[in-house]
Design an enzyme around this catalytic site. Structure first.
Site, PDB file in Angstrom:
ATOM      1  N   SER A   1      -4.095   8.063  -2.233  1.00 14.44           N
ATOM      2  CA  SER A   1      -4.890   9.286  -2.411  1.00 14.44           C
ATOM      3  C   SER A   1      -5.908   9.468  -1.287  1.00 14.44           C
ATOM      4  O   SER A   1      -6.083  10.582  -0.767  1.00 14.44           O
ATOM      5  CB  SER A   1      -5.576   9.300  -3.780  1.00 14.44           C
ATOM      6  OG  SER A   1      -6.214   8.083  -4.038  1.00 14.44           O
TER       7      SER A   1
ATOM      8  N   ASP B   1      -5.997  -0.912 -13.340  1.00 13.42           N
ATOM      9  CA  ASP B   1      -5.398  -0.124 -14.418  1.00 13.42           C
ATOM     10  C   ASP B   1      -4.998  -0.939 -15.650  1.00 13.42           C
ATOM     11  O   ASP B   1      -4.659  -0.360 -16.679  1.00 13.42           O
ATOM     12  CB  ASP B   1      -4.155   0.613 -13.895  1.00 13.42           C
ATOM     13  CG  ASP B   1      -4.532   1.678 -12.879  1.00 13.42           C
ATOM     14  OD1 ASP B   1      -5.604   2.281 -13.044  1.00 13.42           O
ATOM     15  OD2 ASP B   1      -3.766   1.887 -11.928  1.00 13.42           O
TER      16      ASP B   1
ATOM     17  N   ARG C   1     -12.547  -4.969 -10.589  1.00 10.76           N
ATOM     18  CA  ARG C   1     -12.724  -3.795 -11.445  1.00 10.76           C
ATOM     19  C   ARG C   1     -12.095  -4.075 -12.808  1.00 10.76           C
ATOM     20  O   ARG C   1     -12.610  -3.665 -13.847  1.00 10.76           O
ATOM     21  CB  ARG C   1     -12.101  -2.557 -10.791  1.00 10.76           C
ATOM     22  CG  ARG C   1     -12.707  -2.225  -9.429  1.00 10.76           C
ATOM     23  CD  ARG C   1     -11.915  -1.154  -8.698  1.00 10.76           C
ATOM     24  NE  ARG C   1     -10.553  -1.553  -8.387  1.00 10.76           N
ATOM     25  CZ  ARG C   1      -9.622  -0.760  -7.848  1.00 10.76           C
ATOM     26  NH1 ARG C   1      -9.924   0.498  -7.576  1.00 10.76           N
ATOM     27  NH2 ARG C   1      -8.413  -1.209  -7.593  1.00 10.76           N
TER      28      ARG C   1
ATOM     29  N   HIS D   1       0.505   4.447  -8.316  1.00 12.04           N
ATOM     30  CA  HIS D   1      -0.925   4.559  -7.969  1.00 12.04           C
ATOM     31  C   HIS D   1      -1.696   4.860  -9.259  1.00 12.04           C
ATOM     32  O   HIS D   1      -1.602   4.109 -10.218  1.00 12.04           O
ATOM     33  CB  HIS D   1      -1.046   5.647  -6.875  1.00 12.04           C
ATOM     34  CG  HIS D   1      -2.381   5.724  -6.187  1.00 12.04           C
ATOM     35  ND1 HIS D   1      -3.346   4.758  -6.271  1.00 12.04           N
ATOM     36  CD2 HIS D   1      -2.916   6.693  -5.367  1.00 12.04           C
ATOM     37  CE1 HIS D   1      -4.403   5.114  -5.552  1.00 12.04           C
ATOM     38  NE2 HIS D   1      -4.175   6.289  -4.996  1.00 12.04           N
TER      39      HIS D   1
HETATM   40  N1  NMX Z   1       5.996  -5.846 -11.851  1.00  7.58           N
HETATM   41  C1  NMX Z   1       7.213  -6.231 -11.432  1.00  7.58           C
HETATM   42  N2  NMX Z   1       7.584  -6.281 -10.138  1.00  7.58           N
HETATM   43  C2  NMX Z   1       6.638  -5.954  -9.234  1.00  7.58           C
HETATM   44  C3  NMX Z   1       5.357  -5.564  -9.603  1.00  7.58           C
HETATM   45  C4  NMX Z   1       5.039  -5.513 -10.978  1.00  7.58           C
HETATM   46  N3  NMX Z   1       3.848  -5.129 -11.421  1.00  7.58           N
HETATM   47  N4  NMX Z   1       4.653  -5.294  -8.497  1.00  7.58           N
HETATM   48  C5  NMX Z   1       5.465  -5.503  -7.457  1.00  7.58           C
HETATM   49  N5  NMX Z   1       6.677  -5.902  -7.907  1.00  7.58           N
HETATM   50  C6  NMX Z   1       7.890  -6.147  -7.112  1.00  7.58           C
HETATM   51  C7  NMX Z   1       8.127  -4.926  -6.235  1.00  7.58           C
HETATM   52  O1  NMX Z   1       8.827  -3.924  -6.964  1.00  7.58           O
HETATM   53  C8  NMX Z   1       8.921  -5.532  -5.105  1.00  7.58           C
HETATM   54  O2  NMX Z   1      10.243  -5.702  -5.562  1.00  7.58           O
HETATM   55  P1  NMX Z   1      11.497  -5.431  -4.588  1.00  7.58           P
HETATM   56  O3  NMX Z   1      11.350  -6.438  -3.486  1.00  7.58           O
HETATM   57  O4  NMX Z   1      12.678  -5.643  -5.470  1.00  7.58           O
HETATM   58  O5  NMX Z   1      11.353  -4.026  -4.089  1.00  7.58           O
HETATM   59  C9  NMX Z   1       8.284  -6.900  -4.942  1.00  7.58           C
HETATM   60  O6  NMX Z   1       7.625  -7.200  -6.189  1.00  7.58           O
HETATM   61  C10 NMX Z   1       7.251  -6.977  -3.820  1.00  7.58           C
HETATM   62  O7  NMX Z   1       6.263  -5.989  -4.014  1.00  7.58           O
HETATM   63  P2  NMX Z   1       4.775  -6.258  -3.501  1.00  7.58           P
HETATM   64  O8  NMX Z   1       4.812  -6.397  -2.012  1.00  7.58           O
HETATM   65  O9  NMX Z   1       4.155  -7.376  -4.266  1.00  7.58           O
HETATM   66  O10 NMX Z   1       4.022  -4.918  -3.943  1.00  7.58           O
HETATM   67  P3  NMX Z   1       3.724  -3.583  -3.083  1.00  7.58           P
HETATM   68  O11 NMX Z   1       2.577  -3.871  -2.156  1.00  7.58           O
HETATM   69  O12 NMX Z   1       4.961  -3.040  -2.471  1.00  7.58           O
HETATM   70  O13 NMX Z   1       3.285  -2.566  -4.214  1.00  7.58           O
HETATM   71  C11 NMX Z   1       2.118  -1.960  -6.208  1.00  7.58           C
HETATM   72  C12 NMX Z   1       2.005  -2.654  -4.839  1.00  7.58           C
HETATM   73  C13 NMX Z   1       0.721  -1.856  -6.823  1.00  7.58           C
HETATM   74  C14 NMX Z   1       2.644  -0.538  -5.978  1.00  7.58           C
HETATM   75  C15 NMX Z   1       3.060  -2.793  -7.111  1.00  7.58           C
HETATM   76  O14 NMX Z   1       2.517  -4.069  -7.331  1.00  7.58           O
HETATM   77  C16 NMX Z   1       3.370  -2.117  -8.440  1.00  7.58           C
HETATM   78  O15 NMX Z   1       4.292  -1.295  -8.510  1.00  7.58           O
HETATM   79  N6  NMX Z   1       2.592  -2.450  -9.547  1.00  7.58           N
HETATM   80  C17 NMX Z   1       2.798  -1.809 -10.822  1.00  7.58           C
HETATM   81  C18 NMX Z   1       2.193  -0.400 -10.808  1.00  7.58           C
HETATM   82  C19 NMX Z   1       0.693  -0.470 -10.764  1.00  7.58           C
HETATM   83  O16 NMX Z   1       0.036  -1.175 -11.500  1.00  7.58           O
HETATM   84  N7  NMX Z   1       0.102   0.366  -9.866  1.00  7.58           N
HETATM   85  C20 NMX Z   1      -1.357   0.509  -9.817  1.00  7.58           C
HETATM   86  C21 NMX Z   1      -1.988   0.119  -8.475  1.00  7.58           C
HETATM   87  C22 NMX Z   1      -3.474   0.313  -8.544  1.00  7.58           C
HETATM   88  N8  NMX Z   1      -3.818   1.745  -8.570  1.00  7.58           N
HETATM   89  O17 NMX Z   1      -4.534   2.150  -9.426  1.00  7.58           O
HETATM   90  O18 NMX Z   1      -3.424   2.498  -7.670  1.00  7.58           O
HETATM   91  C1  MLT Z   2      -6.883   2.172  -5.675  1.00 10.37           C
HETATM   92  O1  MLT Z   2      -7.911   2.009  -6.329  1.00 10.37           O
HETATM   93  O2  MLT Z   2      -6.763   3.116  -4.865  1.00 10.37           O
HETATM   94  C2  MLT Z   2      -5.735   1.284  -5.945  1.00 10.37           C
HETATM   95  O3  MLT Z   2      -6.151  -0.007  -6.282  1.00 10.37           O
HETATM   96  C3  MLT Z   2      -4.629   1.340  -4.933  1.00 10.37           C
HETATM   97  C4  MLT Z   2      -4.897   0.794  -3.565  1.00 10.37           C
HETATM   98  O4  MLT Z   2      -5.996   0.398  -3.181  1.00 10.37           O
HETATM   99  O5  MLT Z   2      -3.890   0.744  -2.806  1.00 10.37           O
END
Ligand code: NMX
Ligand code: MLT
Length: 430
Positions: A233, A364, A318, A263
């Site tokens: 964002s 979250d 947080r 996100h």
């Molecule tokens: N549960 C299961 N698998 C996961 C998760 C999770 N919570 N998080 C990452 N992975 C997997 C991911 O899909 C990837 O798999 P593949 O290689 O098959 O594509 C692998 O682990 C490596 O991913 P990472 O490098 O650890 O994570 P990345 O930096 O790409 O993404 C997020 C970060 C936050 C997008 C990811 O951890 C996620 O999707 N979490 C769940 C959604 C979430 O809670 N988002 C909120 C973030 C905070 N916010 O408020 O913005």
């Molecule tokens: C945020 O607060 O924006 C989330 O934790 C996602 C991020 O920092 O990438």
């Protein structure tokens, strides 16, 4: 515009000189390299942006202008906005002046309500939120002054003007969206005696006999304020703003990124996940049942919402702040207990699963349980709360970028063929 404007007007010339000298004297110094994996992998870890409002380090989490977020939990969101912009917490007089500025600008024009009520009833609250912000673009001071022709040194002032109008109206707009979307009735009026967060809580119209709900909303708005410049964002808002699109265009665009499930929408997904667990086991499951549930989710190829982060490698401070609030206010609540057990079990399971880089909970993972407890059970609304808070950071970043004359964002992309050719060349050299 009041004291905040005057403080910025005093500081901005020095800030410009400092950055100018830095780029002139050290502009050629290398601070980052990009690998092929990073180019294909969401630019993870590439240092190509500057953001001074806050930093996020893997081992510490959010630090706002040098202050860890865990030390800011008692601060009002308005104070955080002042801190993000100026680098200092306001004294009583500056805080009162900013709050007065918000009060004077708080009225939401009727055309905004007309836009919101005209949207189809199944529109997502984030669609409503983004549309309301975009609809107000017609009032932009920046756009008006730009079309008249004004000096670029004054861009930040018109951006601050827009930011103050936008932020002043967001609590009423967001609360109104809640009432319209849930069919609870007409938007409730603002109470000018209340601070920004408490007024928002009161306009949601939920019972708050102990005052815990308004404290929780204040905490919520403080904790989500900013997360440096590279999250979806903030980066989107920055990129759109860099084209000199005004704050209404830029913040609305940022909200559309926040609305994604990876996100900000993860907070609604989290509660959905927790409620699913409660329903499956008719209450709080045993640890063994919970382990099965989490493993099954992973086997089904789904993410565990609220876990993992692109930058963090520790429990998000947080999350810790919300968790401590829950321990104080509702330790026996079923949903809170499920969140708590998940916190104890999920990191170990994710480590064993072996894919995720950060197995710890992010912001979250726990907030929804508390909102639910306070009677805010319509979880498709939760990201709007995140958005009201994150607008503080987006607006602060926009004002500072206009003050520094940050140019239009335009990194270079390359084609896969170009990469393959480049590897061939590198292989020949090796
Ligand atoms: N549960 C299961 N698998 C996961 C998760 C999770 N919570 N998080 C990452 N992975 C997997 C991911 O899909 C990837 O798999 P593949 O290689 O098959 O594509 C692998 O682990 C490596 O991913 P990472 O490098 O650890 O994570 P990345 O930096 O790409 O993404 C997020 C970060 C936050 C997008 C990811 O951890 C996620 O999707 N979490 C769940 C959604 C979430 O809670 N988002 C909120 C973030 C905070 N916010 O408020 O913005
Ligand atoms: C945020 O607060 O924006 C989330 O934790 C996602 C991020 O920092 O990438």
């Amino acid at each position: 515009m009041g004291k905040l404007h005057d403080v910025l007007a005093q500081r901005i010339p020095r800030l410009r000189d400092e950055i100018h000298a830095l780029v002139k004297d050290h502009g050629a110094a290398v601070i980052s390299e990009v690998t092929i994996a990073q180019a294909f992998g969401g630019m993870r870890g590439v240092k190509g942006l500057v953001c001074d409002t806050s930093v996020v380090e893997a081992e510490t989490g959010l630090i706002v202008r040098g202050i860890p977020i865990s030390d800011l939990t008692q601060q009002l969101p308005e104070e955080i906005f002042y801190l993000l912009l100026t680098g200092e917490l306001p004294d009583a007089e500056s805080l009162a002046s900013l709050q007065e500025e918000f009060r004077q600008r708080a009225h939401v024009p009727s055309y905004v309500w007309n836009v919101l009520k005209a949207l189809p009833p199944d529109s997502h609250p984030m669609t409503m939120f983004s549309a309301a912000i975009l609809a107000m673009e017609r009032e932009s001071a920046f756009r008006k002054r730009y079309s008249e022709g004004f000096h670029k040194d004054e861009y930040w002032e018109a951006t601050l003007d827009d930011a103050l109008t936008l932020l002043a109206r967001l609590p009423a707009i967001a609360a109104g969206i809640y009432r319209i979307h849930t069919g609870k009735g007409e938007p409730l009026p603002s109470n000018s005696k209340l601070d920004w967060g408490a007024d928002y809580a009161s306009m949601l119209g939920l019972p708050d006999p102990t005052g815990d709900f308004r404290n929780f909303i204040r905490l919520y708005l403080t904790l989500h304020c900013d997360h440096e410049g590279g999250n979806v964002s903030a980066f989107t808002c920055h990129t759109v703003g860099s084209a000199l699109s005004d704050a209404f265009y830029a913040v609305s665009a940022g909200m559309n990124g926040l609305a994604g499930p990876l996100h900000g929408l993860a907070n609604q997904e989290c509660l959905h996940f927790v409620l699913g667990i409660r329903e499956a086991y008719n209450g709080v499951p045993t640890d063994a049942q919970l382990r099965d549930y989490v493993w099954q989710t992973l086997k089904d190829g789904r993410v565990i919402p609220g876990y993992g982060h692109a930058v963090l490698r520790v429990t998000d401070p947080r999350f810790t702040a919300f968790h401590e609030f829950g321990r104080r206010v509702c330790p026996a609540d079923e949903i809170f207990r499920i969140v708590d057990r998940l916190f104890h079990l999920t990191p170990g399971i994710l480590k064993e699963h072996g894919k995720i880089k950060d197995p710890w909970p992010n912001v979250d993972a726990g907030s929804g349980a508390l909102l639910y407890l306070f009677g805010l059970t319509e979880f498709d609304y939760y990201t709007v709360l995140f958005g009201v808070s994150r607008a503080l950071g987006m607006c602060a970043q926009l004002v500072l970028n206009r003050a520094l004359g940050t140019p239009i964002t335009r990194p270079k992309s390359v084609s896969t063929k170009w990469i393959l050719r480049t590897i061939g060349t590198l292989a020949c050299i090796a």
